[in-house]
Design a protein around this motif. Structure first.
Motif, short mmCIF file in Angstrom:
data_model
loop_
_atom_site.label_atom_id
_atom_site.label_comp_id
_atom_site.label_asym_id
_atom_site.label_seq_id
_atom_site.Cartn_x
_atom_site.Cartn_y
_atom_site.Cartn_z
N THR A 103 50.48 31.12 40.51
CA THR A 103 50.43 32.46 39.91
C THR A 103 49.74 32.42 38.55
OG1 THR A 103 52.51 33.03 41.04
CG2 THR A 103 51.83 34.45 39.23
N PHE A 104 49.91 31.30 37.83
CA PHE A 104 49.28 31.13 36.52
C PHE A 104 47.86 30.59 36.63
CE2 PHE A 104 53.84 30.62 35.75
CZ PHE A 104 54.05 31.56 34.74
N LEU A 105 47.55 29.87 37.70
CA LEU A 105 46.30 29.12 37.76
C LEU A 105 45.20 29.79 38.57
CD1 LEU A 105 47.84 25.56 38.36
CD2 LEU A 105 47.15 26.60 36.18
N LEU A 106 45.57 30.59 39.59
CA LEU A 106 44.57 31.17 40.47
C LEU A 106 43.90 32.39 39.84
CD1 LEU A 106 46.38 31.08 43.94
CD2 LEU A 106 44.42 29.70 43.23
N PRO A 107 42.70 32.70 40.30
CA PRO A 107 42.05 33.96 39.86
C PRO A 107 42.93 35.15 40.23
CG PRO A 107 40.47 32.55 40.98
CD PRO A 107 41.81 31.91 41.16
N HIS A 108 42.93 36.17 39.40
CA HIS A 108 43.83 37.31 39.57
C HIS A 108 43.64 38.00 40.92
CE1 HIS A 108 45.49 36.95 35.62
NE2 HIS A 108 44.29 37.07 35.03
N ARG A 109 42.40 37.99 41.46
CA ARG A 109 42.17 38.71 42.71
C ARG A 109 42.80 38.01 43.93
NH1 ARG A 109 37.43 36.27 41.26
NH2 ARG A 109 36.50 34.80 42.76
N LEU A 110 43.10 36.70 43.78
CA LEU A 110 43.71 35.98 44.89
C LEU A 110 45.23 36.00 44.87
CD1 LEU A 110 41.47 32.76 45.04
CD2 LEU A 110 41.36 34.79 46.52
N VAL A 111 45.79 36.21 43.69
CA VAL A 111 47.24 36.13 43.54
C VAL A 111 47.97 37.15 44.42
CG1 VAL A 111 49.18 36.42 41.94
CG2 VAL A 111 47.16 35.09 41.26
N PRO A 112 47.53 38.43 44.47
CA PRO A 112 48.28 39.40 45.30
C PRO A 112 48.34 39.01 46.78
CG PRO A 112 46.81 40.54 43.80
CD PRO A 112 46.45 39.10 43.72
N VAL A 113 47.21 38.63 47.35
CA VAL A 113 47.17 38.30 48.78
C VAL A 113 48.06 37.11 49.09
CG1 VAL A 113 45.70 37.57 50.69
CG2 VAL A 113 44.85 39.24 49.04
N LEU A 114 47.93 36.03 48.30
CA LEU A 114 48.73 34.82 48.54
C LEU A 114 50.21 35.07 48.29
CD1 LEU A 114 46.42 32.06 47.00
CD2 LEU A 114 46.78 32.62 49.40
N SER A 115 50.54 35.92 47.31
CA SER A 115 51.95 36.23 47.03
C SER A 115 52.59 36.96 48.20
CB SER A 115 52.07 37.06 45.76
OG SER A 115 51.63 36.33 44.63
N TRP A 116 51.87 37.96 48.77
CA TRP A 116 52.41 38.67 49.93
C TRP A 116 52.58 37.73 51.12
CZ3 TRP A 116 54.66 43.25 50.60
CH2 TRP A 116 54.52 44.22 49.61
N ILE A 117 51.60 36.86 51.32
CA ILE A 117 51.71 35.90 52.43
C ILE A 117 52.89 34.96 52.23
CG2 ILE A 117 50.58 33.94 53.55
CD1 ILE A 117 47.90 35.33 53.02
#
Length: 689
Positions: A103-117
């Motif tokens: 959550t701290f390291l990934l680009p902001h646009r990837l965080v939502p998708v990976l968090s939901w998954i």
């Protein structure tokens, strides 16, 4: 069970069923089950083809009986334990922790998708629980995570998901069963035996035996099925079945139990119960059924957490309805109480189980530890548990007015010296302890299950049962009538000794009570045990003598192995929480049916596998300590519950007032959780009390 007939003749059926391909299918059980039928001559299973071939005699009526038997096939045919379909593994925990860091390291646009998954399994689990079980902790967890995701507070969502996944992993690890079905341990370690077929000794496979077959038993052999002796004399060791170590005399009319071993002699007996109906198979069936019977166990801490779910859910819903403030609502749902409550109980149990292990007490799972703290009735097997595993000479009674105790012991020990059975061993040990010498002998003859005839110092010495001396040798045993009755009342085995045709004395042998047994029973009562019960296969006099000596509340005698399990179940139906302490294979039904099964170090391999608590020393003294410490552990766990509830309630109030954000709420909540866990871990260093 559904079978399809693929092909049939007048004497053979070939059937197919899908479960025959199941890895859990017990091929041997099915073969024994059908092979025990009167008309069945052979059974063959082809698991690869999911097929079954049955050869039989008796035509159409026999075929109908076979098909009816298959329709009512017991579930024990599925002889493997089925593990829970879904369990949290360490990989899930690693993935949850990694997602918090990403959550701290990934680009902001990837965080939502990976968090939901990452959070989807937890969210879906909450939806499924709501549909199937109603409002539970899982629903609250899923709601808190979903609201955080909807608010795009991905750090909070992933942190909650990680902590809950860790909690599930610890819970699964504590609850996961630590043993598989025990059927393989109960199968007789012989594949073939000898039968009398038209006057000839013929070796056949055990699974082909039928009711009515005449089985021949030789010295050293294990008896494969139950039956009745028709000829011969032998001594049989039935300790694997009855738990009693003194050999049993088998003669025409005596019952033979499958699993017993002939120590001396030779018999022919008629098979009465074969295959799945033998004594050993019935014990196996009892154990298998008990293990497979559903027994869901929900921790008290989780149940209490569930009771708080409607309150928290109602508060959160009310906050949203009044304020339309998603942040406040998410803050309320973040205080779900479940993290600390779910984690603290298993960790406290594990810490205390570790402490118990350092004291020589191994506990298989947290459920057993919890159950031990609630035990109201302790049921002890007698032989090998409350008593030592050997006989001891307790008394020598001279009857001729001339012989001393030392002389009688010397003559008896000398006569019995060549033979290796419990009675002769006890005499030899006592002679050595007293420094009584053995005498030269010129002739010795052993009469199976009766006694010994020996020439010592030129005189004929007889040692054995009253039947042997009085009926077979014609010796007057009337002088023994009075002392004999007193000895039997005390639970003794009696040897009679005669010299040159005259009775000269009696030797009494009994089981030695464990030196710590009486104090152990007293300590258990002092700690709150309401009932102490002893079960034994012994006769009434022997059982009551030991019960009175130890201060036992109730004594039950002449118990068979399968009856022990039924007795335990009857106590449970009365509302008792039962611990059973045993050490033999014959104790397995009691150990598996009890709420807590306890076995000593020297117990049989089957007893150790079946028990949920193992005492690593051949000593009963750790038992009261384990009982006390388990009570202390549960008390500690309840204190943790109230502590977690109080602190989280304070945070809930702050969240309701909007004084703290969901992230701060989560941090406080997680800090409380860590503190509770550290307190739980401190049990591993508690001092003995």
């Amino acid at each position: 069970m559904v079978f399809q007939i693929v092909h049939e003749t007048r004497s053979r059926l070939r059937l197919r069923a899908h479960f025959l391909c199941d890895p859990a299918f017990d091929e041997t059980y099915l073969e024994d089950y059908l092979g025990a039928m009167e008309d069945v001559t052979a059974v063959r299973v082809n698991a690869m083809a999911c097929s079954l071939s049955v050869h039989f005699t008796g035509g159409e009526p026999a075929k109908i009986r076979i098909l009816q038997a298959l329709e009512s096939l017991p579930m024990e045919v599925l002889g493997e334990e089925i593990e829970p379909a879904q369990q949290t593994d360490m990989g899930d925990v690693y993935r949850g922790g990694a997602m918090v860091l990403l959550t701290f390291l990934l680009p902001h646009r990837l965080v939502p998708v990976l968090s939901w998954i990452s959070c989807f399994p937890l969210v879906w689990g909450g939806i499924s629980t709501l549909v199937k079980q109603g409002l539970k902790v899982e629903v609250l967890d899923a709601t808190a995570v979903t609201l955080s995701l909807l608010r795009r507070d991905y750090l909070t969502a992933n942190a909650i998901n990680f902590l809950l996944t860790l909690g599930e992993y610890l819970q699964d690890s504590t609850e996961r069963k630590s043993h598989r079905l025990l059927r393989q341990l109960l199968k007789p370690p012989v594949d073939k035996t000898w039968i009398n077929l038209d006057g000839q000794e013929v070796e056949v496979e055990v699974k082909s035996l039928r009711v009515g077959d005449l089985i021949i038993g030789h010295t050293g052999e294990l008896m494969p099925v139950d039956g009745t002796v028709v000829s011969g004399d032998a001594l049989a060791n039935q300790s694997a079945i009855t738990g009693e170590y003194v050999p049993v005399h088998l003669q025409p009319g005596s019952q033979v139990l499958a699993g017993s071993v002939l120590e001396e002699g030779h018999i022919t007996y008629q098979a009465e119960r074969v295959g799945a109906e033998t004594t050993m198979a019935r014990i196996g069936k009892f154990i298998t059924t008990a293990i497979q019977r559903p027994a869901p166990y929900q921790r008290e801490s989780e149940a209490l957490a569930d009771q708080l779910v409607p309150l928290t859910f109602g508060l959160g819903t009310g906050v949203f309805a009044l304020t339309r403030n998603v942040q406040k609502t998410a803050g309320v749902f973040c205080v779900d109480y479940s993290c600390a409550l779910k984690l603290s109980a298993p960790i406290a149990l594990r810490a205390s189980m570790y402490r118990a292990a350092t004291e020589g007490i191994l506990v298989r799972d947290g459920r057993s530890w919890e159950k031990l703290s609630k035990v109201t009735t302790f049921v002890f097997d007698k032989t090998g548990t409350l008593t030592e595993r050997s006989l001891q000479l307790s008394e020598i009674i001279p009857l001729d007015g001339a012989s001393s105790e030392e002389r009688i012991l010397s003559l008896a020990a000398t006569a019995e010296a060549p033979y290796n059975h419990p009675l002769s061993q006890a005499l030899s040990q006592e002679a050595a302890r007293r420094g009584v010498p053995l005498l030269p002998r010129s002739l010795a003859e052993y009469i199976v299950a009766h006694g010994v005839s020996s020439i010592i110092a030129g005189k004929k010495i007889l040692v054995g049962s009253r039947h042997f001396l009085e009926d077979d040798e014609g010796i007057n045993c009337l002088p023994a009538d009075v002392p004999e009755q007193e000895l039997y009342k005390s639970g003794n085995n009696i040897l009679y000794i005669a010299e040159e045709g005259k009775l000269i004395g009696l030797l009494a042998l009994n089981e030695t009570v464990r030196p710590e047994a009486k104090d152990t029973i007293k300590n258990l009562k002092d700690l709150g045990a309401r009932r102490i019960i002893m079960l034994t296969g012994d006769n009434r006099q022997a059982a009551q003598a030991i019960g009175q000596k130890l201060g036992i509340d109730e004594v039950k005698w002449e118990f068979l192995p399968e009856e022990k399990g039924g007795f335990i179940n009857s106590l449970k139906k009365e509302g008792e929480t039962v611990a059973f302490i045993g050490d033999g294979a014959n104790d397995a039904p009691g150990l598996i049916c009890a709420d807590v099964g306890i076995c000593l170090r020297e117990g049989s391999s089957l007893a150790r596998e079946t028990a949920s608590v193992l005492l690593q020393k051949d000593d009963l003294r750790p038992l009261p300590w384990a009982y006390s410490f388990s009570k202390q552990t549960i008390s500690y766990t309840r204190e943790n519950f109230y502590l977690a509830t109080g602190l989280n309630s304070a945070i809930l109030v702050l969240a309701l007032l909007g004084r703290i954000s969901p992230l701060v709420t989560s941090i406080f909540h997680n800090s409380i959780t860590v503190g509770i866990l550290m307190r739980s871990l401190s049990l591993s260093g508690e001092e003995k009390k």
